[in-house]
Design an enzyme around this catalytic site. Structure first.
Site, PDB file in Angstrom:
ATOM      1  N   GLY A 117       0.835  -1.192   0.000  1.00  0.00           N
ATOM      2  CA  GLY A 117       0.000   0.000   0.000  1.00  0.00           C
ATOM      3  C   GLY A 117       0.868   1.240   0.000  1.00  0.00           C
ATOM      4  O   GLY A 117       1.978   1.236  -0.528  1.00  0.00           O
ATOM      5  N   CYS A 118       0.384   2.297   0.609  1.00  0.00           N
ATOM      6  CA  CYS A 118       1.096   3.576   0.630  1.00  0.00           C
ATOM      7  C   CYS A 118       2.502   3.397   1.201  1.00  0.00           C
ATOM      8  O   CYS A 118       2.673   2.922   2.319  1.00  0.00           O
ATOM      9  CB  CYS A 118       0.315   4.575   1.477  1.00  0.00           C
ATOM     10  SG  CYS A 118       1.162   6.142   1.676  1.00  0.00           S
ATOM     11  N   PHE A 119       3.510   3.787   0.411  1.00  0.00           N
ATOM     12  CA  PHE A 119       4.884   3.571   0.878  1.00  0.00           C
ATOM     13  C   PHE A 119       5.245   4.432   2.074  1.00  0.00           C
ATOM     14  O   PHE A 119       6.146   4.105   2.826  1.00  0.00           O
ATOM     15  CB  PHE A 119       5.922   3.681  -0.235  1.00  0.00           C
ATOM     16  CG  PHE A 119       5.840   4.864  -1.160  1.00  0.00           C
ATOM     17  CD1 PHE A 119       5.420   6.117  -0.766  1.00  0.00           C
ATOM     18  CD2 PHE A 119       6.228   4.706  -2.485  1.00  0.00           C
ATOM     19  CE1 PHE A 119       5.373   7.188  -1.639  1.00  0.00           C
ATOM     20  CE2 PHE A 119       6.189   5.764  -3.378  1.00  0.00           C
ATOM     21  CZ  PHE A 119       5.756   7.011  -2.950  1.00  0.00           C
TER      22      PHE A 119
END
Length: 177
Positions: free
Chosen positions: A14-16
């Site tokens: 997902g969002c890094f």
């Protein structure tokens, strides 16, 4: 830690922004870089990756010393940051650019990841099957500078996003205790 003893690990979850801190704070980690991998566009930008046209997913590339923090432990940390039952994104971040993937740099990493995935699936921790993809590592493109070390640069934004995205509550409900 000598340069010769260091290895790389690449994870998409997902969002890094949310994936860096859990690894960056472990012993034996030299660096964690946010970026893009798994697609077909050379040197993609954040905007291009978010458009869903590049085939890339947000990911982190970890440079680590396996004598201090072995790959098995990295995979364990990875599972505890993600919802491994959701192949269509992670938490509020939906789409291919947020799909969960363990990108393996060699056969040993692949074997470790596959065994770990099978063990997690068999554990019964989740009611749904473990669907995180395990794939061969491809070219990793570092993200723009403003994405690097986001949890340090934008602490309040990072902490708010962890909560607002549903990630923090999921981790607490499924991995703590």
């Amino acid at each position: 830690m000598t340069k010769e003893s260091l290895e790389k690990a690449t994870f998409a979850g997902g969002c890094f922004w949310c994936m860096v801190k859990p690894f960056d704070t472990q012993p034996g980690i030299e660096k964690v870089v946010s970026g893009y991998t798994g697609g077909h566009t050379v040197n993609p930008t954040y905007k291009e990756v978010c458009s869903g046209t590049t085939g890339h997913t947000e990911a982190i590339e970890i440079t680590f010393d396996p004598a201090i923090f072995p790959y098995e432990k990295l995979v364990e940390v990875y599972w505890q940051q993600t919802d491994p039952t959701d192949a269509a994104g992670q938490f509020v971040d939906r789409g291919d650019s947020y799909r969960p993937v363990i990108f393996c740099h060699n056969d040993e990493q692949k074997e470790i990841a596959e065994k770990s995935k099978a063990a997690l699936d068999a554990s019964g921790r989740f009611k749904k099957p473990i669907v995180t993809e395990i794939a061969k590592a491809e070219t990793f493109y570092p993200a723009e500078e403003y994405h690097q070390d986001f949890y340090k640069k934008e602490k309040a934004h990072y902490e708010g996003y962890q909560v607002a995205s549903g990630r923090a509550a999921f981790i607490d409900a499924n991995w703590k205790g």
